[in-house]
Design a protein around this motif. Structure first.
Motif, PDB file in Angstrom:
ATOM      1  N   ASN A  59       0.875  -1.174   0.000  1.00 45.69           N
ATOM      2  CA  ASN A  59       0.000   0.000   0.000  1.00 45.69           C
ATOM      3  C   ASN A  59       0.910   1.221   0.000  1.00 45.69           C
ATOM      4  N   VAL A  60       1.217   1.706  -1.200  1.00 45.39           N
ATOM      5  CA  VAL A  60       2.096   2.868  -1.345  1.00 45.39           C
ATOM      6  C   VAL A  60       1.315   4.085  -1.814  1.00 45.39           C
ATOM      7  N   ASP A  61      -0.002   4.057  -1.587  1.00 43.13           N
ATOM      8  CA  ASP A  61      -0.804   5.243  -1.859  1.00 43.13           C
ATOM      9  C   ASP A  61      -0.377   6.364  -0.908  1.00 43.13           C
ATOM     10  N   PRO A  62      -0.265   7.589  -1.391  1.00 43.34           N
ATOM     11  CA  PRO A  62       0.179   8.684  -0.516  1.00 43.34           C
ATOM     12  C   PRO A  62      -0.633   8.829   0.767  1.00 43.34           C
ATOM     13  N   SER A  63      -1.888   8.417   0.750  1.00 40.86           N
ATOM     14  CA  SER A  63      -2.694   8.503   1.972  1.00 40.86           C
ATOM     15  C   SER A  63      -2.166   7.584   3.070  1.00 40.86           C
ATOM     16  N   ASN A  64      -1.300   6.639   2.712  1.00 47.45           N
ATOM     17  CA  ASN A  64      -0.745   5.697   3.683  1.00 47.45           C
ATOM     18  C   ASN A  64       0.608   6.141   4.222  1.00 47.45           C
ATOM     19  N   TYR A  65       1.094   7.302   3.807  1.00 53.82           N
ATOM     20  CA  TYR A  65       2.400   7.781   4.256  1.00 53.82           C
ATOM     21  C   TYR A  65       2.283   8.332   5.675  1.00 53.82           C
ATOM     22  N   ALA A  66       3.013   7.733   6.611  1.00 49.71           N
ATOM     23  CA  ALA A  66       2.985   8.175   7.999  1.00 49.71           C
ATOM     24  C   ALA A  66       4.145   9.103   8.329  1.00 49.71           C
ATOM     25  N   VAL A  67       5.277   8.903   7.672  1.00 50.66           N
ATOM     26  CA  VAL A  67       6.469   9.717   7.914  1.00 50.66           C
ATOM     27  C   VAL A  67       6.932  10.278   6.578  1.00 50.66           C
ATOM     28  N   GLN A  68       6.893  11.580   6.468  1.00 48.58           N
ATOM     29  CA  GLN A  68       7.317  12.252   5.238  1.00 48.58           C
ATOM     30  C   GLN A  68       8.599  13.042   5.497  1.00 48.58           C
ATOM     31  N   PRO A  69       9.491  13.134   4.490  1.00 51.11           N
ATOM     32  CA  PRO A  69       9.351  12.639   3.112  1.00 51.11           C
ATOM     33  C   PRO A  69       9.805  11.204   2.934  1.00 51.11           C
ATOM     34  N   THR A  70      10.035  10.484   4.045  1.00 49.28           N
ATOM     35  CA  THR A  70      10.620   9.151   3.960  1.00 49.28           C
ATOM     36  C   THR A  70       9.773   8.196   3.139  1.00 49.28           C
ATOM     37  N   ALA A  71       8.471   8.108   3.426  1.00 47.68           N
ATOM     38  CA  ALA A  71       7.622   7.144   2.728  1.00 47.68           C
ATOM     39  C   ALA A  71       7.601   7.404   1.228  1.00 47.68           C
ATOM     40  N   GLN A  72       7.529   8.655   0.855  1.00 49.62           N
ATOM     41  CA  GLN A  72       7.539   8.973  -0.570  1.00 49.62           C
ATOM     42  C   GLN A  72       8.862   8.554  -1.210  1.00 49.62           C
ATOM     43  N   ALA A  73       9.962   8.778  -0.514  1.00 45.64           N
ATOM     44  CA  ALA A  73      11.275   8.398  -1.043  1.00 45.64           C
ATOM     45  C   ALA A  73      11.395   6.885  -1.180  1.00 45.64           C
ATOM     46  N   ILE A  74      10.901   6.137  -0.190  1.00 47.49           N
ATOM     47  CA  ILE A  74      10.934   4.683  -0.274  1.00 47.49           C
ATOM     48  C   ILE A  74      10.120   4.206  -1.466  1.00 47.49           C
ATOM     49  N   THR A  75       8.925   4.761  -1.606  1.00 49.99           N
ATOM     50  CA  THR A  75       8.046   4.377  -2.717  1.00 49.99           C
ATOM     51  C   THR A  75       8.726   4.607  -4.055  1.00 49.99           C
ATOM     52  N   GLN A  76       9.291   5.770  -4.229  1.00 49.06           N
ATOM     53  CA  GLN A  76       9.932   6.098  -5.501  1.00 49.06           C
ATOM     54  C   GLN A  76      11.143   5.219  -5.763  1.00 49.06           C
ATOM     55  N   MET A  77      11.903   4.899  -4.707  1.00 49.19           N
ATOM     56  CA  MET A  77      13.076   4.043  -4.872  1.00 49.19           C
ATOM     57  C   MET A  77      12.668   2.637  -5.294  1.00 49.19           C
ATOM     58  N   VAL A  78      11.665   2.064  -4.605  1.00 49.44           N
ATOM     59  CA  VAL A  78      11.242   0.703  -4.935  1.00 49.44           C
ATOM     60  C   VAL A  78      10.674   0.663  -6.353  1.00 49.44           C
ATOM     61  N   TYR A  79       9.908   1.670  -6.712  1.00 52.73           N
ATOM     62  CA  TYR A  79       9.361   1.716  -8.074  1.00 52.73           C
ATOM     63  C   TYR A  79      10.482   1.754  -9.100  1.00 52.73           C
ATOM     64  N   ALA A  80      11.500   2.548  -8.849  1.00 53.28           N
ATOM     65  CA  ALA A  80      12.603   2.669  -9.803  1.00 53.28           C
ATOM     66  C   ALA A  80      13.429   1.385  -9.867  1.00 53.28           C
ATOM     67  N   VAL A  81      13.715   0.784  -8.710  1.00 52.33           N
ATOM     68  CA  VAL A  81      14.553  -0.419  -8.670  1.00 52.33           C
ATOM     69  C   VAL A  81      13.841  -1.600  -9.317  1.00 52.33           C
ATOM     70  N   ALA A  82      12.564  -1.769  -9.002  1.00 53.51           N
ATOM     71  CA  ALA A  82      11.840  -2.955  -9.476  1.00 53.51           C
ATOM     72  C   ALA A  82      11.285  -2.799 -10.880  1.00 53.51           C
ATOM     73  N   GLY A  83      10.939  -1.584 -11.268  1.00 56.96           N
ATOM     74  CA  GLY A  83      10.254  -1.407 -12.543  1.00 56.96           C
ATOM     75  C   GLY A  83      10.933  -0.494 -13.534  1.00 56.96           C
ATOM     76  N   GLY A  84      12.159  -0.076 -13.230  1.00 58.80           N
ATOM     77  CA  GLY A  84      12.804   0.917 -14.080  1.00 58.80           C
ATOM     78  C   GLY A  84      13.427   0.376 -15.345  1.00 58.80           C
ATOM     79  N   ASN A  85      13.742  -0.920 -15.377  1.00 59.96           N
ATOM     80  CA  ASN A  85      14.417  -1.503 -16.537  1.00 59.96           C
ATOM     81  C   ASN A  85      13.723  -2.802 -16.933  1.00 59.96           C
ATOM     82  N   VAL A  86      12.542  -2.672 -17.497  1.00 63.73           N
ATOM     83  CA  VAL A  86      11.750  -3.835 -17.877  1.00 63.73           C
ATOM     84  C   VAL A  86      11.376  -3.735 -19.351  1.00 63.73           C
ATOM     85  N   PRO A  87      11.054  -4.853 -19.989  1.00 62.06           N
ATOM     86  CA  PRO A  87      10.561  -4.779 -21.370  1.00 62.06           C
ATOM     87  C   PRO A  87       9.337  -3.879 -21.453  1.00 62.06           C
ATOM     88  N   PRO A  88       9.134  -3.224 -22.585  1.00 61.01           N
ATOM     89  CA  PRO A  88       8.027  -2.257 -22.694  1.00 61.01           C
ATOM     90  C   PRO A  88       6.673  -2.815 -22.284  1.00 61.01           C
TER      91      PRO A  88
END
Length: 360
Positions: free
Chosen positions: A16-45
């Protein structure tokens, strides 16, 4: 199955990485963006998910469909998470309970707590044992319980060891810990692996599963594998690298074998972190994977070289190693899922077509 090989995915999440679930900012947003980039940044189209369709609350139905309707995965271990930067921990314990209740033939789960909560965390561990019947304990080396980051170490007798003792009391054989990939703008110290030797030595009857092992600290992880028969490497994170750059994956895998040689491959377990990444292209990449000949010719193993990967070794990594670590019987697992709702599913359907990503 993948080419006749039983596949156990060692890490599945429903973030649940919806912004409404962020309890500590800007940490939660940074974690979300990092995981998105690491897991989905280099995939087939065809596997690319735009951020507005990934950064949201993922359901257990979606994760289950990705694994069993859209990939060759047979069984999975659901990991809830205690990441206090999110109100519900990022993947809630309630989602884990829902998953094993609805699909008992396809999932087992781990308990998860924040050790820096001390006695309250031990009580929560006990509660989750009753609720989930977990086969492992999943820990993260960062805490945001007080609204700011605190790290802790697996070798700490006061912070960590009480949880290993409690795992023993509950008959839990495996303690998994997130390592190597730091969560946002936090100190790297607690994400290093140099605290595992004290834990592995003090609790030789427990298995210590390094999640993301080899993404960083390859040499140190290789020495752990070479010295401690109860240290294992979970390939979540390395499987992302495999999907993006198989040669780099090969180099890292050989690095993990540099001390223990090819026997180290017997303590590596497959994982994709679905839904963080789609499991199908990672499995397809592993099915094709071979060590490049020039890397084998220059294998820098300290004590022994690694031969070309065999189909038997792939079968072990994909499922048999995990089953051995956790005491599971693959034949019984296969029999239990033989006639469930996913049996015979056409896994060649378009990527994400069984999830909300496909909703226009």
């Amino acid at each position: 199955m993948l080419d006749g090989k039983f596949v156990i995915d060692g890490v599945a999440h429903a973030y649940n990485v919806d912004p409404s679930n962020y309890a500590v900012q800007p940490t939660a947003q940074a974690i979300t963006q990092m995981v998105y980039a690491v897991a989905g940044g280099n995939v087939p189209p065809e596997y690319a998910v735009p951020p507005e369709k990934w950064i949201r609350d993922w359901s257990t139905d979606e994760v289950t469909n990705l694994l069993f309707r859209e990939s060759a995965t047979d069984f999975a271990i659901f990991h809830p998470t205690p990441i206090g930067a999110y109100h519900d921990g990022m993947t809630s314990v309630e989602k884990a309970a829902d998953t094993i209740r609805r699909w008992p033939s396809r999932f087992l789960t781990y308990a998860t707590v924040d050790p820096l909560r001390g006695k309250a965390a031990l009580e929560e561990f006990d509660r989750q044992v009753e609720l989930l019947a977990p086969i492992g304990l999943k820990l993260y080396p960062s805490s945001w319980t007080k609204g700011y980051h605190e790290g802790w170490r697996m070798g700490d007798p006061k912070v960590a060891f009480p949880f290993f003792e409690r795992a023993r009391q509950h008959g839990i054989r495996t303690v998994a810990v997130h390592k190597a990939i730091p969560f946002g703008d936090v100190p790297m110290q607690s994400y290093k692996v140099d605290d595992l030797d004290a834990a592995a030595a003090a609790f030789p009857d427990l298995n210590f599963e390094i999640v993301h092992g080899g993404v960083a600290f390859v040499e140190e992880t290789a020495w752990l594998l070479g010295r401690f028969p109860n240290v294992w490497v979970n390939l979540e994170g390395l499987s992302f690298i495999l999907g993006a750059n198989p040669r780099t994956f090969a180099s890292l895998l050989l690095g993990l074998c540099s001390v223990g040689g090819p026997l180290a491959l017997d303590r590596m377990v497959w994982a994709t972190g679905a839904m963080a990444a789609h499991p199908r292209p990672l499995l397809d990449a592993f099915a094709r994977f071979q060590f490049p000949d020039d890397l084998l010719a220059n294998d820098g193993g300290l004590f022994s070289s690694v031969p070309q990967i065999s189909e038997e070794t792939k079968e072990n990594i994909l499922g048999r190693n995990y089953a051995r670590m956790a005491g599971l019987d693959i034949e019984k697992l296969a029999a239990g899922m033989a006639r469930d709702e996913f049996s015979g599913a056409d896994i060649s359907v378009p990527a994400y077509s069984t999830t909300k990503v496909a909703v226009v």
